[in-house]
Write a protein that holds these residues in place. Sequence first.
Motif, PDB file in Angstrom:
ATOM      1  N   GLN A 225       0.870  -1.187   0.000  1.00 37.92           N
ATOM      2  CA  GLN A 225       0.000   0.000   0.000  1.00 37.92           C
ATOM      3  C   GLN A 225       0.901   1.228   0.000  1.00 37.92           C
ATOM      4  O   GLN A 225       1.815   1.344   0.814  1.00 37.92           O
ATOM      5  CB  GLN A 225      -0.960   0.011   1.198  1.00 37.92           C
ATOM      6  CG  GLN A 225      -1.793   1.312   1.238  1.00 37.92           C
ATOM      7  CD  GLN A 225      -3.082   1.228   2.048  1.00 37.92           C
ATOM      8  OE1 GLN A 225      -3.911   0.367   1.806  1.00 37.92           O
ATOM      9  NE2 GLN A 225      -3.244   2.130   3.008  1.00 37.92           N
ATOM     10  N   VAL A 238      -4.552  -2.544   7.091  1.00 39.97           N
ATOM     11  CA  VAL A 238      -3.718  -3.270   6.126  1.00 39.97           C
ATOM     12  C   VAL A 238      -2.820  -4.261   6.864  1.00 39.97           C
ATOM     13  O   VAL A 238      -2.681  -5.425   6.463  1.00 39.97           O
ATOM     14  CB  VAL A 238      -2.859  -2.281   5.293  1.00 39.97           C
ATOM     15  CG1 VAL A 238      -1.839  -3.025   4.449  1.00 39.97           C
ATOM     16  CG2 VAL A 238      -3.756  -1.425   4.415  1.00 39.97           C
ATOM     17  N   GLN A 308      -5.517  -0.664  -1.214  1.00 38.68           N
ATOM     18  CA  GLN A 308      -5.798   0.724  -0.846  1.00 38.68           C
ATOM     19  C   GLN A 308      -7.022   0.666   0.048  1.00 38.68           C
ATOM     20  O   GLN A 308      -8.137   0.878  -0.382  1.00 38.68           O
ATOM     21  CB  GLN A 308      -6.016   1.617  -2.072  1.00 38.68           C
ATOM     22  CG  GLN A 308      -6.070   3.103  -1.733  1.00 38.68           C
ATOM     23  CD  GLN A 308      -4.815   3.591  -0.994  1.00 38.68           C
ATOM     24  OE1 GLN A 308      -3.708   3.422  -1.481  1.00 38.68           O
ATOM     25  NE2 GLN A 308      -4.988   4.159   0.197  1.00 38.68           N
TER      26      GLN A 308
END
Length: 413
Positions: A225, A238, A308
């Motif tokens: 990311q 994430v 994302q």
Amino acid sequence: MTDLLDRYTEVAGRDVVEHLRQLAAPLSGARVVHVNSTREGGGVAEILRELVPLMQALDIKASWEVISGSPDFYECTKGFHNALQGITVTIPDALLQVYEETNRQNAEYLRPALEEADFVFIHDPQPAPLIAHIPDHAGPWIWRCHIDVRRPYRRVWRYLKRWVSQYDASIFSLPEYAQPLPHPQYLIPPSIDPLSEKNRDLPAEEVTAVRERFGLDPALPLILQVSRFDRFKDPLGVIQAYKLVKKLSPVQLVLAGGGASDDPEGEVVLNQVLQAAAGDPNIHVLLLPSDAHRTINALQRAADLVLQKSIREGFGLTVTEAMWKNKPVIGGDTGGIRLQVIDHYTGFLVRTPEGAALRIRYLLHQRDQLEQIGERAHRFVWENFLITRQLREYLTLMLGLRFGEADRIEVGV
Ligand code: UDP
């Protein structure tokens, strides 16, 4: 100067570039000023860096000005940013005064350029009050909002609306972002420049060299990311997704980011990320300088897939950049990500770390799917999100504002 445009014929098509020249002909010599609040970091700077020279190549006198202020100013405008993206934020009057005063001061040195400009594009809330200080301006002023304003926190939006209402038009990235305003609103999604350092093709050796430079294992799948360290980008989510994947499949994670000079909250979020990543040699938190465009390009190419996982996202240029490089994106089901990631077709939309982990595992094990989705993603960006399309829409908007009253507008060279 036309050489710059010619370079786009190869990637976008001769007809596309010809069309741009035709649209720009009636605007030849027009003075266009863009104003934002940072020259480096974040999507707005990324776009202006490429868009302004392209306008100049079309014989438009485009320039890019940047306003600046004290830390209190940026604290205030970050508060606006958070509030416009739906967070309840109380901004003390003292900070609002700093905001207004900073705009008044910046208006003084920008006055000559702003007064005589044929078109002024003001990006986001930071420079919005400039308009109040330049009452005698020649051309229309357009407020260009890059933020996810689907559900702004009302009190703050009411305050900002005072300035925004004074504009002749505004531009939003998505229909959902449109607001009750006393002027025409245009919908123009952002775009990427396929020829920029960030997006151009790179030799395979350069990608390998970047992998080596950061100690990435070429034998381990790589998920990535790229984002400012901002809570709306959900870097902690994430890491959580990565940890869930790792329980079942070997994988490494890169979180690449830096700051933007107008974002004072980055450090707090970065510290949370470093804490969550501590002790795991396969999580690489990379703090990159703001001009590390080729490095980010190489990381995006080195990745097997890109995340994302934002919980709010005005558009998400990082999504476009990854898709352009044939990478499936697993993106948060929000804002501009929805415009780009067509679920199951150009990537996957997710709402939780568990959902992200499920999709990561699926793609890492279904390599044929990963490739097919990546190819469709590239094609989708080519069709919809290249800078030539955004430039065409800006030119059309300018033509409309300048000649809207005319019976006919002659375009052509
Ligand atoms: N970016 C960068 N370095 C970083 C983080 C981001 O160059 O450390 C770039 C990224 O490649 C993208 C832009 O900054 O081009 C971020 O735009 P996006 O729309 O994704 O998010 P924003 O920061 O504007 O919210």
